[in-house]
Write a protein that holds these residues in place. Structure first.
Motif, PDB file in Angstrom:
ATOM      1  N   HIS A  91       0.830  -1.206   0.000  1.00 11.84           N
ATOM      2  CA  HIS A  91       0.000   0.000   0.000  1.00 11.84           C
ATOM      3  C   HIS A  91       0.865   1.257   0.000  1.00 11.84           C
ATOM      4  N   HIS A  92       1.938   1.234   0.770  1.00 10.47           N
ATOM      5  CA  HIS A  92       2.803   2.410   0.865  1.00 10.47           C
ATOM      6  C   HIS A  92       3.566   2.634  -0.437  1.00 10.47           C
ATOM      7  N   ILE A  93       4.025   1.552  -1.048  1.00  4.89           N
ATOM      8  CA  ILE A  93       4.715   1.665  -2.334  1.00  4.89           C
ATOM      9  C   ILE A  93       3.753   2.203  -3.388  1.00  4.89           C
ATOM     10  N   ASP A  94       2.515   1.742  -3.350  1.00  4.81           N
ATOM     11  CA  ASP A  94       1.504   2.258  -4.275  1.00  4.81           C
ATOM     12  C   ASP A  94       1.323   3.759  -4.095  1.00  4.81           C
ATOM     13  N   MET A  95       1.260   4.216  -2.845  1.00  8.17           N
ATOM     14  CA  MET A  95       1.078   5.649  -2.605  1.00  8.17           C
ATOM     15  C   MET A  95       2.269   6.448  -3.108  1.00  8.17           C
ATOM     16  N   LEU A  96       3.478   5.912  -2.925  1.00  2.42           N
ATOM     17  CA  LEU A  96       4.676   6.607  -3.398  1.00  2.42           C
ATOM     18  C   LEU A  96       4.616   6.788  -4.915  1.00  2.42           C
ATOM     19  N   GLU A  97       4.232   5.735  -5.630  1.00  6.35           N
ATOM     20  CA  GLU A  97       4.117   5.832  -7.091  1.00  6.35           C
ATOM     21  C   GLU A  97       2.945   6.717  -7.502  1.00  6.35           C
ATOM     22  N   TRP A  98       1.871   6.678  -6.713  1.00 11.33           N
ATOM     23  CA  TRP A  98       0.702   7.495  -7.027  1.00 11.33           C
ATOM     24  C   TRP A  98       1.047   8.987  -6.963  1.00 11.33           C
ATOM     25  N   PHE A  99       1.886   9.354  -6.027  1.00  7.76           N
ATOM     26  CA  PHE A  99       2.270  10.755  -5.876  1.00  7.76           C
ATOM     27  C   PHE A  99       3.400  11.162  -6.826  1.00  7.76           C
ATOM     28  N   PHE A 100       4.347  10.273  -7.071  1.00  9.45           N
ATOM     29  CA  PHE A 100       5.564  10.655  -7.798  1.00  9.45           C
ATOM     30  C   PHE A 100       5.622  10.151  -9.236  1.00  9.45           C
ATOM     31  N   GLY A 101       4.775   9.202  -9.601  1.00  9.17           N
ATOM     32  CA  GLY A 101       4.745   8.755 -10.989  1.00  9.17           C
ATOM     33  C   GLY A 101       5.628   7.548 -11.269  1.00  9.17           C
ATOM     34  N   ASP A 102       5.939   7.362 -12.541  1.00 12.44           N
ATOM     35  CA  ASP A 102       6.681   6.180 -12.978  1.00 12.44           C
ATOM     36  C   ASP A 102       8.106   6.157 -12.442  1.00 12.44           C
ATOM     37  N   VAL A 103       8.567   4.941 -12.115  1.00 13.09           N
ATOM     38  CA  VAL A 103       9.935   4.716 -11.643  1.00 13.09           C
ATOM     39  C   VAL A 103      10.790   4.264 -12.821  1.00 13.09           C
ATOM     40  N   VAL A 104      11.995   4.840 -12.940  1.00 13.23           N
ATOM     41  CA  VAL A 104      12.879   4.454 -14.045  1.00 13.23           C
ATOM     42  C   VAL A 104      14.058   3.603 -13.593  1.00 13.23           C
ATOM     43  N   SER A 105      14.405   3.645 -12.295  1.00 13.90           N
ATOM     44  CA  SER A 105      15.474   2.768 -11.820  1.00 13.90           C
ATOM     45  C   SER A 105      15.325   2.502 -10.327  1.00 13.90           C
ATOM     46  N   VAL A 106      15.817   1.340  -9.907  1.00 15.59           N
ATOM     47  CA  VAL A 106      15.697   0.889  -8.517  1.00 15.59           C
ATOM     48  C   VAL A 106      16.993   0.229  -8.079  1.00 15.59           C
ATOM     49  N   HIS A 107      17.431   0.526  -6.856  1.00 19.93           N
ATOM     50  CA  HIS A 107      18.500  -0.228  -6.196  1.00 19.93           C
ATOM     51  C   HIS A 107      17.949  -0.684  -4.849  1.00 19.93           C
ATOM     52  N   ALA A 108      18.124  -1.962  -4.531  1.00 21.32           N
ATOM     53  CA  ALA A 108      17.499  -2.473  -3.307  1.00 21.32           C
ATOM     54  C   ALA A 108      18.354  -3.533  -2.630  1.00 21.32           C
ATOM     55  N   ARG A 109      18.150  -3.653  -1.324  1.00 21.24           N
ATOM     56  CA  ARG A 109      18.738  -4.730  -0.531  1.00 21.24           C
ATOM     57  C   ARG A 109      17.662  -5.280   0.396  1.00 21.24           C
ATOM     58  N   ALA A 110      17.747  -6.570   0.681  1.00 20.35           N
ATOM     59  CA  ALA A 110      16.762  -7.189   1.566  1.00 20.35           C
ATOM     60  C   ALA A 110      17.414  -8.288   2.380  1.00 20.35           C
ATOM     61  N   THR A 111      16.823  -8.573   3.533  1.00 19.18           N
ATOM     62  CA  THR A 111      17.330  -9.634   4.395  1.00 19.18           C
ATOM     63  C   THR A 111      16.188 -10.235   5.202  1.00 19.18           C
ATOM     64  N   THR A 112      16.408 -11.420   5.698  1.00 18.66           N
ATOM     65  CA  THR A 112      15.459 -12.042   6.629  1.00 18.66           C
ATOM     66  C   THR A 112      16.107 -11.995   7.999  1.00 18.66           C
ATOM     67  N   ALA A 113      15.628 -11.100   8.847  1.00 13.66           N
ATOM     68  CA  ALA A 113      16.350 -10.758  10.072  1.00 13.66           C
ATOM     69  C   ALA A 113      15.938 -11.573  11.293  1.00 13.66           C
ATOM     70  N   LEU A 114      14.621 -11.687  11.554  1.00 18.07           N
ATOM     71  CA  LEU A 114      14.200 -12.212  12.852  1.00 18.07           C
ATOM     72  C   LEU A 114      13.249 -13.406  12.807  1.00 18.07           C
ATOM     73  N   VAL A 115      12.796 -13.809  11.626  1.00 17.90           N
ATOM     74  CA  VAL A 115      11.846 -14.928  11.566  1.00 17.90           C
ATOM     75  C   VAL A 115      12.340 -15.979  10.585  1.00 17.90           C
ATOM     76  N   LYS A 116      11.789 -17.176  10.713  1.00 19.23           N
ATOM     77  CA  LYS A 116      12.141 -18.272   9.819  1.00 19.23           C
ATOM     78  C   LYS A 116      11.094 -18.365   8.714  1.00 19.23           C
ATOM     79  N   VAL A 117      11.366 -17.686   7.598  1.00 20.49           N
ATOM     80  CA  VAL A 117      10.509 -17.711   6.417  1.00 20.49           C
ATOM     81  C   VAL A 117      11.400 -17.689   5.178  1.00 20.49           C
ATOM     82  N   GLU A 118      10.828 -17.995   4.017  1.00 19.82           N
ATOM     83  CA  GLU A 118      11.594 -17.965   2.774  1.00 19.82           C
ATOM     84  C   GLU A 118      11.924 -16.544   2.349  1.00 19.82           C
TER      85      GLU A 118
END
Length: 248
Positions: A183-210
């Motif tokens: 929902h928050h990502i949708d709002m960011l795009e709704w206000f700012f428009g199309d995205v042309v590039s993305v850099h991201a990092r992610a991790t699984t910190a505290l729970v056992k999930v895929e």
């Protein structure tokens, strides 16, 4: 009168069934529910005095149903939305619309071919602060957009993911970005428009999930503005923040 059926009678169905089943939405009503677990379907159906189904084809064959709210696990949205479209039913699908871009494209194409409408639930756009911010944007009060940030700092412990086998899986749920932060990502795009590039990092910190429970991303929008996404379900012991910031 738009006659709705509910496909999926899990946790999220409570809100949909209450609104449609008790006449809170003018011009819409609940006529049937379906879940592969018959007991779940029966519980909702009994409460609102509508028929219950545990067979999808039988459910979609109903002639008294105009639209279906797809409330199944996220990874099942594409197949269910496409089945509804092919049965000639309009589709309201819970977030996220799909977990893969190709699946989202297939859903759109199927609905176009069937001549039915496809809607994705984005209720946060109707929150009063968001409505007022959007009015300010449309009035030009922000001027040139410079930076947009969304923060989702929520708490989802292991017991949350253990409620259902599909939670926290790549196939059916996705991680914090596609589930809690969508929902928050949708709002960011709704206000700012199309995205042309993305850099991201992610991790699984505290729970056992895929999937990831914590992620950060930086964005560049077509209009030249920059964006930041910070999302985690690893806050303890309770939710801390869900916010949208707009600088211009």
């Amino acid at each position: 009168m738009i006659r709705f059926g509910l496909l999926g009678c899990g946790r999220i169905s409570k809100r949909h069934s209450e609104l449609l089943g008790s006449g809170q939405i003018e011009g819409a009503r609940l006529v049937a529910v379906c879940d592969k677990v018959k007991a779940r379907a029966d519980a909702v159906a009994t409460k609102f005095s509508v028929p219950a189904h545990d067979d999808l084809n039988e459910f979609l064959a109903r002639s008294d149903m105009d639209a279906v709210a797809v409330l199944t696990p996220s990874g099942m949205h594409p197949e269910h939305a496409i089945a509804c479209a092919r049965a000639g039913k309009h589709v309201v699908v819970e977030k996220p619309m799909a977990l893969r871009l190709q699946d989202a494209d297939d859903m759109i194409r199927s609905c176009d071919e069937a001549g039915v409408k496809l809607f994705v639930v984005k209720q946060n756009r109707f929150n009063v602060p968001v409505v007022k911010a959007r009015e300010a944007l449309d009035a030009g009060r922000f001027g040139r957009l410079v930076l947009g940030t969304v923060r989702v700092r929520w708490s989802r412990d292991q017991s949350y993911y253990d409620q259902d086998a599909w939670r926290g899986t790549w196939a059916y749920d996705g991680g914090v970005l596609t589930n809690q932060a969508s929902h928050h990502i949708d709002m960011l795009e709704w206000f700012f428009g199309d995205v042309v590039s993305v850099h991201a990092r992610a991790t699984t910190a505290l729970v056992k999930v895929e999937t990831e429970d914590t992620a950060v991303a930086t964005l560049k929008f077509r209009n030249g503005a920059l964006g930041i996404i910070e999302a985690t379900t690893a806050v303890r012991p309770k939710d801390l923040e869900g916010s949208l910031s707009i600088l211009g």
